[in-house]
Design a protein around this motif. Structure first.
Motif, mmCIF file in Angstrom:
data_model
loop_
_atom_site.group_PDB
_atom_site.id
_atom_site.type_symbol
_atom_site.label_atom_id
_atom_site.label_comp_id
_atom_site.label_asym_id
_atom_site.label_seq_id
_atom_site.Cartn_x
_atom_site.Cartn_y
_atom_site.Cartn_z
ATOM 1 N N ASP A 214 -41.670 8.720 19.856
ATOM 2 C CA ASP A 214 -42.855 8.722 20.716
ATOM 3 C C ASP A 214 -44.137 8.960 19.921
ATOM 4 N N ALA A 215 -44.111 8.660 18.633
ATOM 5 C CA ALA A 215 -45.261 8.959 17.775
ATOM 6 C C ALA A 215 -46.375 7.930 17.930
ATOM 7 N N SER A 216 -47.576 8.367 17.572
ATOM 8 C CA SER A 216 -48.751 7.498 17.594
ATOM 9 C C SER A 216 -49.532 7.710 16.305
ATOM 10 N N LEU A 217 -49.813 6.620 15.582
ATOM 11 C CA LEU A 217 -50.660 6.648 14.388
ATOM 12 C C LEU A 217 -51.879 5.788 14.659
ATOM 13 N N VAL A 218 -53.061 6.375 14.496
ATOM 14 C CA VAL A 218 -54.303 5.657 14.763
ATOM 15 C C VAL A 218 -55.145 5.655 13.492
ATOM 16 N N VAL A 219 -55.468 4.463 13.023
ATOM 17 C CA VAL A 219 -56.341 4.312 11.857
ATOM 18 C C VAL A 219 -57.702 3.841 12.361
ATOM 19 N N VAL A 220 -58.701 4.696 12.227
ATOM 20 C CA VAL A 220 -60.054 4.364 12.677
ATOM 21 C C VAL A 220 -60.730 3.556 11.582
ATOM 22 N N THR A 221 -61.152 2.340 11.911
ATOM 23 C CA THR A 221 -61.717 1.431 10.919
ATOM 24 C C THR A 221 -62.556 0.363 11.610
ATOM 25 N N LYS A 222 -63.509 -0.164 10.881
ATOM 26 C CA LYS A 222 -64.295 -1.283 11.403
ATOM 27 C C LYS A 222 -63.633 -2.621 11.087
ATOM 28 N N ASP A 223 -62.613 -2.618 10.240
ATOM 29 C CA ASP A 223 -61.925 -3.851 9.852
ATOM 30 C C ASP A 223 -60.447 -3.710 10.179
ATOM 31 N N THR A 224 -60.128 -3.808 11.458
ATOM 32 C CA THR A 224 -58.748 -3.612 11.893
ATOM 33 C C THR A 224 -57.823 -4.694 11.344
ATOM 34 N N ALA A 225 -58.345 -5.923 11.187
ATOM 35 C CA ALA A 225 -57.503 -7.012 10.684
ATOM 36 C C ALA A 225 -57.037 -6.725 9.261
ATOM 37 N N ALA A 226 -57.935 -6.217 8.433
ATOM 38 C CA ALA A 226 -57.566 -5.925 7.047
ATOM 39 C C ALA A 226 -56.532 -4.803 6.982
ATOM 40 N N VAL A 227 -56.703 -3.777 7.819
ATOM 41 C CA VAL A 227 -55.760 -2.663 7.805
ATOM 42 C C VAL A 227 -54.392 -3.112 8.308
#
Length: 582
Positions: free
Chosen positions: A373-386
């Protein structure tokens, strides 16, 4: 710095830990206590009110719900019995100890508050002329000390002729303010007890750590080497020795260190604050300039609000970017165990924040794994690259090692029942041989489930959301919370908000540990393993508060805070009691 340990038995350090959780002193208590410390002291321990410590410790015991912990009497009574202190000790006074610099090393001096100096000395010390002219020793310790009576305190030193000129006076408070700065003094004034060490004391501690590391390396060189199992002790000792050496290098760069404790019925709050030599590698790895002002809860503002195993947030942008973070971690012993996900390396300059949390799953640990049930959120302006970096890393897992063949898959646009699409990934593991170490595979199963690594990745405005299961309900909760300005996240959780003021303002990183949930998970694991000794694990009460931690580094300074709720202390008490019965 071994303040006052020269006159009492070695276990005094444990008692000082109890004293350190002292209560708020009466008006003027801190200022009066600081006047007892000479302005040229190299280090100090200050407890403004010993009785305050006892009173608040009693409140904590009551809050723990462990009445048996107080069967021996009031904490102050237990303290006196432990140290052999009898009549004449002033419970309401301030206790201080300090390190006075001398030609070689330090003279350690302590000031014990008294109502009757003669009675205190008679009850606590005995003459020891065989140890030196005018020497005494504590009734339960062999080392020589020298004693001087004053109107309010009895001074005790580990060197002769070191007490004659002492008298309470102003000076140390101003020195301390200059050394630790505004933030350091804020920590001191909002805490119940503190210790401070200057560069000379820190360098002496570095020497101790360095010598211990050298002994570890020497011992490792005397043991079998190689890749066989019997070489493991040598490798472990060598790792410890190298960590001690690196720790010594860091200690030697600290110009001022503050350790402070705040204690009340609800929780123990512990803070550490350090200033580093600006020319050292630690200071150069720490970012400079004004940090973005935000509440600690902002680092958990994109995670679902639910009971958790653990929740963490790190502000990479505030710390100067991922590369700067890695540079700083490289200065910390054991930092290799705190690495960021490797797939973030290729896009490290594009990542602003990383927030992650793991929650109890309805499937349980044995089936679903702790990350179900985990959630990982990467805050970024370039979501496609991440997301592209995650995809590349998943695909790179193809190969075979230790009798296990890994077969990665990436499905860019999987159609879901609600009509939306999501990227799906998995790394299937197929046994082609013995399958490697059994315990390693079992631990991996408890983390990512028996299916192995798998999950979803979805781009949102300003963030990439990753789950470690392919359950759509988990994905929906994670995405709802990760949406900017979501109204129900861990940032709005009442417990998180209540504990945040105890932590570090404008924190770079924050961690909450759900002790109750982890204990439940540990019991599940123990029950699924033959001989798991589940009876040795304490049962967590309902609604047990989490442990909270936060850290901040800026302009050659570092600060850390941890809050341990009284309920967690109660669980620790139960565990210790159970262990003692064994």
């Amino acid at each position: 710095m071994h303040l006052i340990s020269f006159c009492f038995r070695p276990r005094l350090s444990a008692v000082l830990a109890v004293l350190s959780i002292s209560a708020a002193a009466c008006a003027g208590g801190l200022e009066d206590a600081l006047r007892l410390v000479p302005a040229d002291a190299a280090g100090a321990l200050v407890i403004p009110s010993v009785k305050g410590a006892s009173d608040d410790l009693q409140l904590a015991i009551d809050r723990m719900g462990k009445a048996e912990a107080a069967l021996g009497g009031r904490p102050i009574d237990l303290l006196k019995a432990q140290l052999g202190i009898g009549a004449g000790f002033d419970d309401r006074g301030a206790f201080v100890a300090w390190a006075a610099p001398r030609a070689t090393g330090f003279t350690n001096i302590a000031a014990f508050p008294v109502t009757d100096a003669d009675a205190f000395i008679a009850a606590t010390f005995i003459d020891a002329p065989e140890l030196g002219t005018g020497a005494m020793r504590a009734r339960n310790a062999p080392r020589a000390v020298w004693v001087r009576k004053t109107a309010s305190h009895v001074l005790v030193a580990d060197a002769p002729d070191s007490l004659a000129t002492w008298e309470p006076k102003d000076g140390f408070a101003a020195t301390l303010t200059t050394r630790v700065g505004r933030r350091g003094m804020e920590i001191i004034r909002t805490s119940d007890c503190f210790s401070w060490a200057s560069a000379p004391v820190m360098k002496s501690l570095a020497d101790v750590a360095r010598k211990a590391g050298e002994l570890d390396i020497t011992a490792a060189n005397m043991l079998p080497r190689g890749k066989e199992p019997e070489a493991a002790p040598a490798a472990a000792l060598e790792t410890i020795g190298k960590s001690r050496e690196r720790g010594a290098q860091i200690l030697a760069q600290v110009t001022d260190a503050v350790f402070a404790i705040d204690f009340d019925a609800l929780a123990v709050g512990i803070r550490a604050y350090a200033r580093f030599d600006p020319e050292g590698d630690v200071a150069k790895a720490i970012p400079t300039g004004t940090a973005q002002i935000h509440d600690v809860t902002a680092l958990l503002g994109r995670l679902p609000d639910a009971a958790f195993y653990g929740a963490a947030g790190i502000d990479l942008a505030a710390m100067g970017g991922a590369a700067r973070v890695r540079s700083f971690l490289a200065t910390v012993p054991g930092s290799e165990r705190m690495a960021l996900p490797p797939w973030l390396d290729t896009v490290q300059d594009k990542v602003e924040q990383v927030q992650a949390a793991a929650y109890p799953s309805r499937l349980g640990i044995a089936v679903g794994g702790i990350l179900n049930d985990a959630s990982l959120v990467v805050v970024t302006k370039d979501t496609a690259a991440v997301k592209g970096a995650l995809k590349s890393w998943i695909e790179s897992q193809n190969g075979e090692a230790n009798g296990i063949r890994s077969e990665p898959t990436w499905e860019e646009s999987r159609q879901l029942k609600d009509g939306s699409t999501v990227s799906a990934f998995a790394v299937k593991e197929v046994a082609t041989g013995p399958g490697g170490d059994f315990m390693e595979r079992l631990i991996k199963q408890f983390i990512v489930s028996s299916r192995g690594l798998h999950g979803f990745a979805r781009e949102l405005p300003g963030a990439l959301v990753v789950t470690y299961s392919q359950r759509t309900d988990v994905l929906d909760r994670a995405c709802l919370a990760a949406t900017a300005n979501s109204k129900k996240t861990l940032a709005t959780n009442g417990m998180v908000r209540a504990m945040s003021p105890w932590l570090v303002p404008d924190a770079d990183a924050v961690l909450f540990i759900g002790v109750g949930q982890l204990l439940t998970a540990a019991r599940q694991v123990a029950e699924s393993i033959p001989g798991g000794a589940v009876e040795m694990l304490p049962i967590a009460p309902e609604g047990l508060e989490p442990i909270a931690m936060a850290t901040r580094s800026r302009d050659a300074t570092w600060e850390f805070a941890v809050v341990i709720p009284s309920g967690v202390l109660g669980v620790a008490f139960d565990a210790a009691k159970s262990q003692a019965r064994k």
